[in-house]
Structure formats: C-alpha cells, structure tokens
Scaffold this motif. Structure first.
Motif, PDB file in Angstrom:
ATOM      1  N   GLU A 175      31.462  28.762  42.912  1.00 51.76           N
ATOM      2  CA  GLU A 175      30.694  30.005  42.599  1.00 51.76           C
ATOM      3  C   GLU A 175      29.423  29.795  41.970  1.00 51.76           C
ATOM      4  OE1 GLU A 175      30.870  33.954  39.651  1.00 51.76           O
ATOM      5  OE2 GLU A 175      32.706  32.996  40.500  1.00 51.76           O
ATOM      6  N   LYS A 196      29.435  39.457  44.360  1.00 48.00           N
ATOM      7  CA  LYS A 196      30.197  40.494  44.655  1.00 48.00           C
ATOM      8  C   LYS A 196      31.182  39.895  45.738  1.00 48.00           C
ATOM      9  CE  LYS A 196      26.978  44.178  44.266  1.00 48.00           C
ATOM     10  NZ  LYS A 196      26.070  45.208  44.880  1.00 48.00           N
ATOM     11  N   GLN A 199      33.678  38.167  43.580  1.00 43.79           N
ATOM     12  CA  GLN A 199      34.584  39.116  42.862  1.00 43.79           C
ATOM     13  C   GLN A 199      35.483  39.790  43.507  1.00 43.79           C
ATOM     14  OE1 GLN A 199      31.370  40.835  41.004  1.00 43.79           O
ATOM     15  NE2 GLN A 199      31.087  39.477  38.991  1.00 43.79           N
ATOM     16  N   SER A 201      38.556  41.308  46.122  1.00 47.22           N
ATOM     17  CA  SER A 201      40.144  41.247  45.634  1.00 47.22           C
ATOM     18  C   SER A 201      40.733  40.559  46.999  1.00 47.22           C
ATOM     19  CB  SER A 201      40.503  42.548  45.120  1.00 47.22           C
ATOM     20  OG  SER A 201      40.430  43.730  46.082  1.00 47.22           O
TER      21      SER A 201
END
Length: 292
Positions: A175, A196, A199, A201
C-alpha cells in the motif's frame, strides 16, 4: 527521447488531408484539410464527428472555394508529402504539445481537434464559415476522455508479457509504496482512488502492479473508482516503458480477474487513449448524451 508515433486514426487523417488538399488544388495542407480529413476517417469518435457534421457537409466542402488559401510554411514534416500551411503548422505543433501535456506518446485525433479549435479564433473567416456546425458536441465527443465497454465473456484474457516484466496482484503490504509512487508519477487523485481500493472489504485488493528489475513501472485497478463495481481504471504505465506490452498485460490481467468474478462487461471510465482500448480489447464507445 521517445519517438513520436501516430495512432491508426491519425494516419488515416493525414492520408485524407492529403487527398482533400489535392482535390482542392492546394499547394499546402490547410488547417481545414485536417478538420475535414478527421471527419472522413469515420471510425470511433471520428464517426460521431462525421455524423454531427453530415447535415452541413455540402457547405463545409465548399469552404475552400470561399476563403483564400493559407500561405505555406517553409519547414517540411516527414509524414507529409507537401508542406503544411502556416496555420496548419500551428495546429500540428499545438497538437504535439497537447499530447505531451497528457504524458502520452501516440498522437491521436483528440489532440489534433483540440489544437484546431485552439487556433480557430485566429482565422475569423474560417470560424465564420463553420459557425453552423455543433462545435461543442464535436469537442466533447472527440477531445475529452470517454467511457467505453468491454464484453468479457467468451475470451481468454491471459497474456504473457516480456519475461523481464512481472505483473502480479498487489498485497496489503504494497500500500504505502504503491500510493507514494502513483502520486509522484500520476497525481494525487489517482492515489486517493487506489487508497479506497486498499480499504475495500473484498477478498482481494483489485489492483495489479507491473515491475521491472524490482522497480514499479505500472499499475491497473478495477472496482476502485468511487467504489463502483465493474469499472476498470485507473491505469498508468511509465512513459519510458511503454510500447513493450506492459499496458496490455495489466489490462488483460485485470479483465481476466473481472471475468472470474462473474462480470459480463467492464466499463472503462474516462479512458484517454481510446484507440488503445479499441485495439487491445475491442472496447466500444458509450455514446455521449445529447443534453441540448
């Protein structure tokens, strides 16, 4: 220095400009020959341009008999068999500047039409004769990033790139390095979009990276733009590593993953190098809505 290259449509535009100049007995290619030559390519965004101009085509074809010829430029360009006019040379030089500003290495039709309109006010008589055509819709169709769709089924998207290049899915530990690299080379908006994706799921991070000798040279993401499913992009490849199949490998890896997730179509959101996607994955333009 990376050698200037032309897309298929620009090569056809140049051929058409030569034919139009010859038909009108011009000793140099006029700026209007570029504009009309683009419309007569009739492919992709230039097909839309032709349809927008078609009701006015007889009037447009007669413009060369109404306005005086632009004087020829003294400097010759290799890809043209006759000189450009001084005004056409301005358009040509500006189109190359537009291409470089977007950090691209292929001159495309959007660059040329954007340059044509940038210099049109300098030619008030030509501007007057072109007054009736829907300029804003042509500009929006040809010179702006466009959305496209790709049908994902019934195709194996696996692609083997140069062995010196490794394409792989990113992992959580990538990241920080990836986001810093993307911001440095492609800007903060893309790095925020990728954040995003990290992040999300989902079961895997929807980003692929390309490396050469352990150094990042490109990336491609999907399901990242505004967290919308089925949207491909952004994608970026360092300019000095282009034309080696890296972009194609990143694209195909991402499309393969989308296919395996069960998507029937991918939407290429605000794609800049349209012809690349048309050629690489048979992408189809989504028509621009007429909001007039």
């Amino acid at each position: 220095m990376i050698e200037l290259q032309y897309t298929h449509k620009v090569n056809k535009l140049i051929q058409n400009a030569h034919m139009i100049a010859e038909r009108n007995h011009h000793t140099s290619i006029q700026s209007m020959d570029f504009f009309l030559g683009a419309a007569h390519v009739k492919e992709g965004t230039l097909r839309e341009m032709y349809h927008l101009m078609e009701p006015f085509m007889e009037q447009i074809e007669n413009i060369s008999t109404i306005i005086p010829s632009e004087p020829p430029d003294t400097e010759r360009i290799d890809c043209f068999s006759i000189p450009l006019s001084t005004h056409a040379r301005k358009v040509w030089n500006t189109s190359i500047g537009v291409m470089k500003r977007y950090n691209q290495t292929f001159l495309n039709e959007g660059h040329i039409i954007k340059a044509f309109y940038a210099h049109l006010p300098e030619h008030p008589q030509l501007q007057k004769e072109l007054n009736a055509i829907p300029h804003e819709r042509i500009i929006r169709s040809v010179t702006t990033a466009r959305d496209l769709t790709v049908y994902l089924l019934n195709k194996d998207w696996k692609y083997e790139v140069n062995p010196a290049v490794q394409v792989s899915p990113v992992q959580g530990e990538d990241e920080k390095e990836l986001l810093v690299w993307v911001e440095e080379h492609f800007g903060g908006s893309w790095s925020k979009t990728l954040l995003k994706a990290f992040q999300s799921s989902g079961e895997c991070i929807p980003i692929f990276k390309a490396e050469e000798e352990g150094e990042l040279i490109g990336f491609a993401a999907f399901d990242a733009y505004k967290n919308k499913k089925g949207i491909y992009g952004p994608m970026g490849v360092l300019p000095h590593t282009r034309h080696k199949g890296v972009g194609k490998a990143l694209l195909y890896n991402a499309l393969q993953c989308m296919q395996e997730k069960g998507y029937m179509y991918a939407v290429l959101k605000e794609a800049g190098p349209i012809e690349f996607y048309e050629k690489m994955c048979n992408a189809k333009l989504i028509p621009v809505e007429n909001d007039e």
